[in-house]
Design a protein around this motif. Structure first.
Motif, short mmCIF file in Angstrom:
data_model
loop_
_atom_site.label_atom_id
_atom_site.label_comp_id
_atom_site.label_asym_id
_atom_site.label_seq_id
_atom_site.Cartn_x
_atom_site.Cartn_y
_atom_site.Cartn_z
N PRO A 114 0.85 -1.16 -0.20
CA PRO A 114 -0.09 0.01 0.08
C PRO A 114 0.94 1.28 0.00
O PRO A 114 0.57 2.14 -0.48
CB PRO A 114 -0.74 0.00 1.17
CG PRO A 114 -0.34 -1.06 2.14
CD PRO A 114 0.47 -1.92 1.39
N LEU A 115 2.02 1.19 0.62
CA LEU A 115 2.82 2.61 0.65
C LEU A 115 3.32 2.81 -0.45
O LEU A 115 3.93 4.02 -0.95
CB LEU A 115 4.09 2.28 1.69
CG LEU A 115 3.61 2.22 2.97
CD1 LEU A 115 4.85 1.86 4.14
CD2 LEU A 115 2.77 3.44 3.70
N GLY A 116 3.60 1.66 -1.73
CA GLY A 116 3.72 1.88 -3.15
C GLY A 116 3.00 2.63 -3.80
O GLY A 116 3.13 3.24 -4.77
N ALA A 117 1.78 2.88 -3.36
CA ALA A 117 0.83 3.85 -3.90
C ALA A 117 0.59 4.98 -3.12
O ALA A 117 -0.31 5.76 -3.66
CB ALA A 117 -0.42 3.12 -3.94
N ALA A 118 1.31 5.30 -2.22
CA ALA A 118 1.09 6.73 -1.47
C ALA A 118 1.82 7.72 -1.80
O ALA A 118 1.36 8.76 -1.34
CB ALA A 118 1.52 6.17 -0.10
N PHE A 119 2.74 7.74 -2.45
CA PHE A 119 3.79 8.72 -2.79
C PHE A 119 3.60 9.63 -3.94
O PHE A 119 3.27 8.84 -5.15
CB PHE A 119 5.26 8.43 -2.69
CG PHE A 119 5.94 7.75 -1.53
CD1 PHE A 119 6.73 8.75 -0.86
CD2 PHE A 119 5.71 6.45 -1.15
CE1 PHE A 119 7.22 8.28 0.56
CE2 PHE A 119 6.16 6.05 0.17
CZ PHE A 119 6.89 6.86 0.89
N GLY A 120 3.45 10.90 -3.96
CA GLY A 120 3.12 11.64 -5.33
C GLY A 120 4.03 11.55 -6.41
O GLY A 120 3.84 11.89 -7.59
N ALA A 121 5.39 11.42 -5.89
CA ALA A 121 6.29 11.60 -6.79
C ALA A 121 6.61 10.15 -7.64
O ALA A 121 6.83 10.62 -8.94
CB ALA A 121 7.86 11.76 -6.21
N MET A 122 6.08 9.48 -7.38
CA MET A 122 6.29 8.00 -8.15
C MET A 122 5.15 7.25 -7.60
O MET A 122 5.00 6.65 -6.38
CB MET A 122 7.68 7.12 -7.89
CG MET A 122 7.85 5.99 -8.67
SD MET A 122 7.69 6.13 -10.29
CE MET A 122 7.51 4.50 -11.00
N PRO A 123 4.21 6.68 -8.46
CA PRO A 123 4.35 6.65 -10.02
C PRO A 123 3.72 8.10 -10.73
O PRO A 123 3.74 8.13 -11.71
CB PRO A 123 3.54 5.35 -10.33
CG PRO A 123 2.66 5.29 -9.38
CD PRO A 123 3.02 5.72 -8.04
N TYR A 124 3.12 8.93 -10.06
CA TYR A 124 1.98 9.80 -10.64
C TYR A 124 2.81 10.81 -11.43
O TYR A 124 2.35 11.47 -12.44
CB TYR A 124 1.31 10.36 -9.54
CG TYR A 124 0.65 9.29 -8.65
CD1 TYR A 124 -0.39 8.26 -9.32
CD2 TYR A 124 1.08 9.11 -7.41
CE1 TYR A 124 -1.03 7.56 -8.52
CE2 TYR A 124 0.39 8.03 -6.58
CZ TYR A 124 -0.68 7.33 -7.18
OH TYR A 124 -1.23 6.49 -6.25
N ALA A 125 3.90 11.59 -10.88
CA ALA A 125 4.53 12.73 -11.22
C ALA A 125 4.83 12.34 -12.79
O ALA A 125 5.13 13.23 -13.55
CB ALA A 125 5.64 13.07 -10.53
N LEU A 126 5.38 11.14 -13.02
CA LEU A 126 6.16 10.98 -14.39
C LEU A 126 4.99 10.84 -15.51
O LEU A 126 5.50 10.77 -16.77
CB LEU A 126 7.19 9.72 -14.28
CG LEU A 126 8.34 9.98 -13.50
CD1 LEU A 126 9.20 8.76 -13.51
CD2 LEU A 126 9.07 11.24 -13.99
N LEU A 127 3.57 10.70 -14.80
CA LEU A 127 2.65 10.83 -15.93
C LEU A 127 2.18 12.10 -16.30
O LEU A 127 1.79 12.17 -17.53
CB LEU A 127 1.31 9.80 -15.43
CG LEU A 127 0.30 9.82 -16.03
CD1 LEU A 127 0.47 8.60 -17.21
CD2 LEU A 127 -0.95 8.98 -15.30
N THR A 128 2.24 13.22 -15.35
CA THR A 128 2.00 14.20 -15.78
C THR A 128 3.04 15.25 -16.27
O THR A 128 3.02 16.10 -17.09
CB THR A 128 1.59 15.06 -14.51
OG1 THR A 128 2.38 15.02 -13.47
CG2 THR A 128 0.39 14.57 -13.89
N TRP A 129 4.50 15.17 -15.95
CA TRP A 129 5.46 15.70 -16.35
C TRP A 129 6.07 14.97 -17.41
O TRP A 129 6.57 13.89 -17.49
CB TRP A 129 6.60 15.75 -15.43
CG TRP A 129 7.86 16.67 -15.59
CD1 TRP A 129 9.09 16.02 -15.88
CD2 TRP A 129 7.92 17.97 -16.16
NE1 TRP A 129 9.89 16.86 -16.62
CE2 TRP A 129 9.13 18.31 -16.39
CE3 TRP A 129 6.90 19.01 -16.23
CZ2 TRP A 129 9.81 19.47 -17.01
CZ3 TRP A 129 7.53 20.45 -16.61
CH2 TRP A 129 8.59 20.48 -16.92
#
Length: 674
Positions: A225-240
């Motif tokens: 679950p912690l692997g889904a909790a950080f904004g920088a990975m995986p999400y930021a590389l989807l927007t930047w």
């Protein structure tokens, strides 16, 4: 995900996940090992297999498909069988599998919701600069059958026969299209979710197990679950970016780091007679996972080396200290090794300096003038960066405001850093975390020469560095959550249940915060799909128009156009191949002629010659430019100038984009140029 249209992504998602699991699982089948390790290693091995298969198929003159992939996987399976016959034994994992599977599914669902809740359809595409190339590369693989990393970049370096660009991401998406029959946009989104679910999450779970061996099952259940909790990975590389290859390579990092760490610990624990074969198998496994990262994005290998540098230096320093204290032959051997290492370092530095001077023009302009693009610009103070690292408040890649702090997650990381520092075998995590955090703070908050030199290998890109920080942060937070659960567990018997429950509390709170304060909206903005484009790459109306062009343009012909008005994606959406598949490239002489001089078609015979060789008799046109146009200047004035001068015949239009026929050069008679 707010639309029933996402149901159509179900089958492509299953296919993409299978492509990331099955080849690697086949290669690992002869080995006996724990389920978490098997799941974590299947992804890297699958990426490695897909990348090698692309090169082998191209070398043999075969069209890229699933069959070369399965053939390479079979060869790796044979190697694994030989390793097992040679005595290779890997640790097994006791206990039931279903808690891990359930936790994994829920964590993957959290990532999917946070990432795509504001994207109404899986047919949407990222309207970003980098994605112009990535989608075009996928379309080129599907059309031409060549998925070799050795030639992929010739798509935009059209005068070369060989030009390297890692094809791991593009090959994965192309295979997803081939096997599932879906469109490229749906396959891209399905592959992104599959990488998060079957590469990133199993990777962080196993990495936590390797670093926290005393409670391996609990560590995996907490890390998921912690692997889904950080904004920088995986999400930021989807927007930047959107930085799909970097995202794939970063998702591979946890397993790629765990392999050499586990190999070193196994080598130290092994009896003397078993050390040599174990060393060779560990080096081979490390080479495979490093190769997988390279097929994702080779520059992420620098991150891999950086994160491993701290434990490697620690091991070498301890060994050197022991040899020096032993004296005699041991000290002499140490001195010789030190001299050899110094000579090797000097040689590498000399080669690097030569490359900087001869290829990058180190002395041609000041360092202050370099790394000044959007990805490299400082956007805040150094203090803001320090606060973001401490508070787990991350930039989203859209707009300037970071997400709100995640206090529970931040507390877990800080407690974990203390716990890691107190234990010698995990102390290196603190050093690696601090090193990457410092580089992130500098990249986001400073534009001085020292910062540019320190962060140049990451393009001085704060998003690449923040995503790398999460690789270690998940394990550190796992340590913190487990430490707090042990403190609570003094009064409660089920300590593992407390740890997992606490992890979900942290992850749930963080996911809600990410979704409510920027991440979800940022993805929605990047994947916006207007009916008429303003500064987007493409509009939904233009996509429908492109899909009809094959009914007009004869087979085998290309279409010219300014890639900044959407024409780079004609092939992506079912139309003919564009002359310019990206908004930037190193084009051959014929393409340069079209880009700059198409409007001179009636006075310059070289224009018709170039159009003949490139098999072009049609031009697409839209009176706009992606992102307001090329900030470096208009490098494609020809198509727009020719159309606006009324030189060509209008054939079709949707009111936004138009297709014109070129009549000045007569009919085409030859096959398309390669």
């Amino acid at each position: 995900m707010t639309d029933l249209g996402w149901i159509t992504a179900g089958a492509p998602l299953a296919v993409a996940a299978a492509l990331l699991v099955v080849p690697g699982a086949l290669a690992l089948a002869p080995l006996r090992m724990g389920w978490t390790a098997r799941a974590a290693l299947a992804g890297p091995l699958s990426v490695m297999v897909i990348g090698v298969a692309g090169i082998v198929a191209a070398g043999l003159g075969l069209s890229f498909s699933i069959w070369p992939v399965l053939a390479v996987a079979a060869v790796l399976a044979l190697c694994a069988w030989l390793a097992r016959r040679g005595g290779l034994q890997l640790p097994r994992e006791p206990g039931r599998v279903w808690p891990l599977v359930l936790t994994w599914v829920l964590a993957a669902a959290v990532i999917a919701v946070v990432a795509f809740a504001a994207v109404p359809s899986p047919t949407a595409v990222s309207q970003t600069y980098d994605n112009v190339f990535h989608l075009s590369a996928i379309a080129a693989i599907l059309e031409g059958g060549d998925a070799s990393s050795l030639t992929l970049r010739t798509l935009i370096e059209t005068g070369d026969s060989f030009s390297f660009y890692p094809s791991g991401w593009h090959s994965l998406v192309a295979l997803t299209v081939q096997v599932s029959g879906t469109s490229i946009p749906i396959a891209v989104n399905a592959a992104w979710l599959a990488v998060a679910a079957v590469v990133w999450l199993p990777g962080v779970a196993w990495f936590a197990q390797v670093c926290i061996p005393g409670s391996s099952r609990t560590a995996a259940l907490v890390a998921l679950p912690l692997g889904a909790a950080f904004g920088a990975m995986p999400y930021a590389l989807l927007t930047w970016g959107t930085l799909y290859p970097t995202y794939l390579a970063t998702a591979l990092l946890p397993a790629a780091i765990a392999v050499p760490v586990l190999g070193w610990r196994g080598w130290r624990a092994a009896r003397a007679g078993a050390r040599r074969p174990l060393l060779w198998w560990s080096l081979a496994a490390t080479a495979l996972v490093a190769g997988a990262v390279a097929f994702g994005q080779p520059r992420v290998l620098v991150t891999w080396a950086l994160l491993l540098a701290v434990p490697v230096v620690g091991v070498l320093a301890a060994a050197a200290g022991g040899a020096w204290r032993a004296g005699g032959a041991e000290r002499t051997r140490l001195l010789w090794l030190a001299a050899a290492a110094a000579a090797g370092t000097i040689a590498v530095a000399a080669v690097g300096f030569w490359y900087l001077v001869t290829r990058l023009g180190l002395f041609e302009r000041p360092l202050d003038d370099r790394l000044g693009g959007p990805q490299a610009q400082a956007v805040q103070s150094l203090g803001d960066g320090v606060w973001q690292v401490l508070a787990q408040s991350w930039l989203t890649g859209v707009g300037g405001a970071p997400t709100w702090p995640a206090p529970l997650l931040a507390a877990g990381v800080l407690v974990g850093l203390v716990v890691a520092w107190r234990a010698p075998r995990t102390r290196w995590l603190v050093g690696s975390y601090a090193l990457v955090a410092a580089l992130y703070v500098l990249a986001a908050g400073s534009d001085d020469v020292v910062t540019k030199l320190a962060t140049a290998l990451w393009y001085k890109d704060k998003y690449r560095l923040s995503s790398a920080l999460v690789v270690v942060a998940v394990v550190v937070a796992t340590l913190g959550v487990m430490a707090v659960s042990r403190w609570i567990g003094r009064r409660v018997r089920a300590r593992a249940a407390v740890a997992v429950g606490l992890a979900w509390l942290v992850a749930g709170a963080s996911a809600v915060s990410l979704g409510a304060t920027g991440v979800t909206d940022a993805v929605g903005y990047v994947f916006r799909m207007p009916d008429r484009a303003v500064d987007e790459v493409v509009s939904s109306r233009q996509i429908a128009f492109f899909s009809q062009l094959d009914d007009i343009v004869p087979e085998g012909q290309r279409v010219a156009g300014d890639p900044w008005d959407g024409s780079a994606w004609t092939q992506v959406f079912g139309g003919p191949e564009p002359v310019f598949p990206h908004v930037n490239g190193q084009w051959d002489a014929d393409r340069q002629t079209i880009a700059w001089h198409l409007a001179d078609i009636e006075s310059n015979p070289q224009v018709c010659d170039a159009l003949d060789r490139l098999m072009v008799r049609y031009v697409t046109y839209a009176p706009r430019a992606f992102g307001g146009g090329d900030p470096a200047g208009n490098h494609f004035p020809g198509p727009h100038a020719a159309v606006e001068a009324g030189l060509f015949t209008l054939v079709a239009t949707d009111g936004e984009t138009s297709l014109y026929r070129i009549d000045q050069c007569g009919p085409l008679e030859h096959a398309p140029a390669s």
